[in-house]
Design a protein around this motif. Structure first.
Motif, PDB file in Angstrom:
ATOM      1  N   GLU A   1       0.809  -1.222   0.000  1.00 26.27           N
ATOM      2  CA  GLU A   1       0.000   0.000   0.000  1.00 26.27           C
ATOM      3  C   GLU A   1       0.843   1.274   0.000  1.00 26.27           C
ATOM      4  O   GLU A   1       0.353   2.346  -0.362  1.00 26.27           O
ATOM      5  CB  GLU A   1      -0.981  -0.003   1.168  1.00 26.27           C
ATOM      6  CG  GLU A   1      -0.344   0.011   2.531  1.00 26.27           C
ATOM      7  CD  GLU A   1      -1.364  -0.186   3.646  1.00 26.27           C
ATOM      8  OE1 GLU A   1      -2.572   0.028   3.424  1.00 26.27           O
ATOM      9  OE2 GLU A   1      -0.942  -0.572   4.741  1.00 26.27           O
TER      10      GLU A   1
ATOM     11  N   LYS B  56       3.268   3.699  -4.040  1.00 31.47           N
ATOM     12  CA  LYS B  56       2.368   4.529  -4.847  1.00 31.47           C
ATOM     13  C   LYS B  56       2.710   4.477  -6.336  1.00 31.47           C
ATOM     14  O   LYS B  56       1.829   4.569  -7.183  1.00 31.47           O
ATOM     15  CB  LYS B  56       2.377   5.980  -4.358  1.00 31.47           C
ATOM     16  CG  LYS B  56       1.974   6.152  -2.899  1.00 31.47           C
ATOM     17  CD  LYS B  56       0.567   5.686  -2.647  1.00 31.47           C
ATOM     18  CE  LYS B  56       0.173   5.955  -1.199  1.00 31.47           C
ATOM     19  NZ  LYS B  56      -1.046   5.268  -0.832  1.00 31.47           N
TER      20      LYS B  56
ATOM     21  N   GLN C 255       1.153   1.365  -7.776  1.00 27.47           N
ATOM     22  CA  GLN C 255      -0.300   1.545  -7.810  1.00 27.47           C
ATOM     23  C   GLN C 255      -0.687   2.421  -9.005  1.00 27.47           C
ATOM     24  O   GLN C 255      -1.637   2.114  -9.734  1.00 27.47           O
ATOM     25  CB  GLN C 255      -0.784   2.194  -6.515  1.00 27.47           C
ATOM     26  CG  GLN C 255      -0.659   1.286  -5.308  1.00 27.47           C
ATOM     27  CD  GLN C 255      -0.954   2.024  -4.024  1.00 27.47           C
ATOM     28  OE1 GLN C 255      -1.942   2.755  -3.936  1.00 27.47           O
ATOM     29  NE2 GLN C 255      -0.107   1.853  -3.028  1.00 27.47           N
TER      30      GLN C 255
ATOM     31  N   TYR D  49      -8.555  -2.374  -8.887  1.00 24.62           N
ATOM     32  CA  TYR D  49      -8.321  -2.843  -7.525  1.00 24.62           C
ATOM     33  C   TYR D  49      -9.376  -3.873  -7.159  1.00 24.62           C
ATOM     34  O   TYR D  49     -10.561  -3.657  -7.386  1.00 24.62           O
ATOM     35  CB  TYR D  49      -8.361  -1.659  -6.550  1.00 24.62           C
ATOM     36  CG  TYR D  49      -8.284  -2.082  -5.105  1.00 24.62           C
ATOM     37  CD1 TYR D  49      -7.083  -2.503  -4.560  1.00 24.62           C
ATOM     38  CD2 TYR D  49      -9.425  -2.089  -4.307  1.00 24.62           C
ATOM     39  CE1 TYR D  49      -7.016  -2.915  -3.228  1.00 24.62           C
ATOM     40  CE2 TYR D  49      -9.357  -2.485  -2.981  1.00 24.62           C
ATOM     41  CZ  TYR D  49      -8.152  -2.911  -2.460  1.00 24.62           C
ATOM     42  OH  TYR D  49      -8.086  -3.319  -1.159  1.00 24.62           O
TER      43      TYR D  49
ATOM     44  N   TYR E 125      -4.715  -6.318  -7.796  1.00 22.60           N
ATOM     45  CA  TYR E 125      -5.354  -5.733  -8.968  1.00 22.60           C
ATOM     46  C   TYR E 125      -5.533  -6.804 -10.048  1.00 22.60           C
ATOM     47  O   TYR E 125      -4.773  -7.766 -10.123  1.00 22.60           O
ATOM     48  CB  TYR E 125      -4.476  -4.620  -9.555  1.00 22.60           C
ATOM     49  CG  TYR E 125      -4.257  -3.462  -8.619  1.00 22.60           C
ATOM     50  CD1 TYR E 125      -5.046  -2.314  -8.716  1.00 22.60           C
ATOM     51  CD2 TYR E 125      -3.257  -3.488  -7.656  1.00 22.60           C
ATOM     52  CE1 TYR E 125      -4.841  -1.236  -7.868  1.00 22.60           C
ATOM     53  CE2 TYR E 125      -3.054  -2.418  -6.805  1.00 22.60           C
ATOM     54  CZ  TYR E 125      -3.847  -1.293  -6.917  1.00 22.60           C
ATOM     55  OH  TYR E 125      -3.650  -0.241  -6.078  1.00 22.60           O
TER      56      TYR E 125
END
Length: 173
Positions: free
Chosen positions: A136, A139, A142, A152, A169
């Motif tokens: 998490e 970034k 992501q 997600y 994902y």
């Protein structure tokens, strides 16, 4: 002249791949994330990638500057997903792991090129379902995942510790 392509990694690429991975570990550490700070992915994991033919390198002007493993078998870490679900649970899927770009080559959108080519390779192998996960605090990964249309799906664990929690994902083509 700019010459860039993706190819299956060779055993002779191992030292360059280790450098790319170590560069990525430093970048991730700098963001405060514990991901990849426990020695993984280790040299033995990378050797296994090469042995099984799932390692791919990004080559720019003759230099190995990127690495990704394209897993073509089910990942047991993906068997249990929390706080969500996979959309496609019937088709085989390919997973992108260890997505990394060397120092000095980031910010040039080379990960876009690498991932796009891995989709082409995976598609040619019959995959229409792709998965990826990241910490998490990562970034950058992501952002890249969402940029490519991954959606997600929930939380998976790659180990028993809370730091082993990953955002999962999925992309269906």
């Amino acid at each position: 002249m700019f010459n860039v392509f993706v190819r299956r990694a060779l055993s002779s690429d191992l030292s360059k791949i280790v450098k790319v991975i170590n560069d990525a570990k430093k970048l991730i550490k700098g963001s405060g994330s514990p991901q990849w700070q426990d020695g993984q992915p280790s040299k033995s994991v990378l050797e296994e990638d090469l042995k099984l033919g799932r390692g791919y390198v990004l080559v720019v002007n003759g230099e190995v500057v990127g690495y990704t493993a394209l897993m073509q078998s089910n990942d047991p870490h993906y068997d249990v997903i929390q706080e969500g679900s996979w959309v496609n649970t019937t088709d085989k899927y390919a997973t992108l792991h260890r997505v990394s770009i060397a120092d000095g080559y980031r910010g040039k959108h080379l990960s876009d090129f690498m991932i796009s080519n891995l989709f082409t390779i995976g598609y040619g192998l019959g995959f229409r379902n792709f998965r990826i996960d990241t910490h998490e605090m990562n970034k950058g990964m992501q952002h890249i995942s969402l940029k490519f249309g991954f959606e997600y799906r929930g939380i998976i664990y790659v180990g028993s510790k809370e730091d082993d929690r990953r955002l999962a994902y999925e992309l269906n083509m």
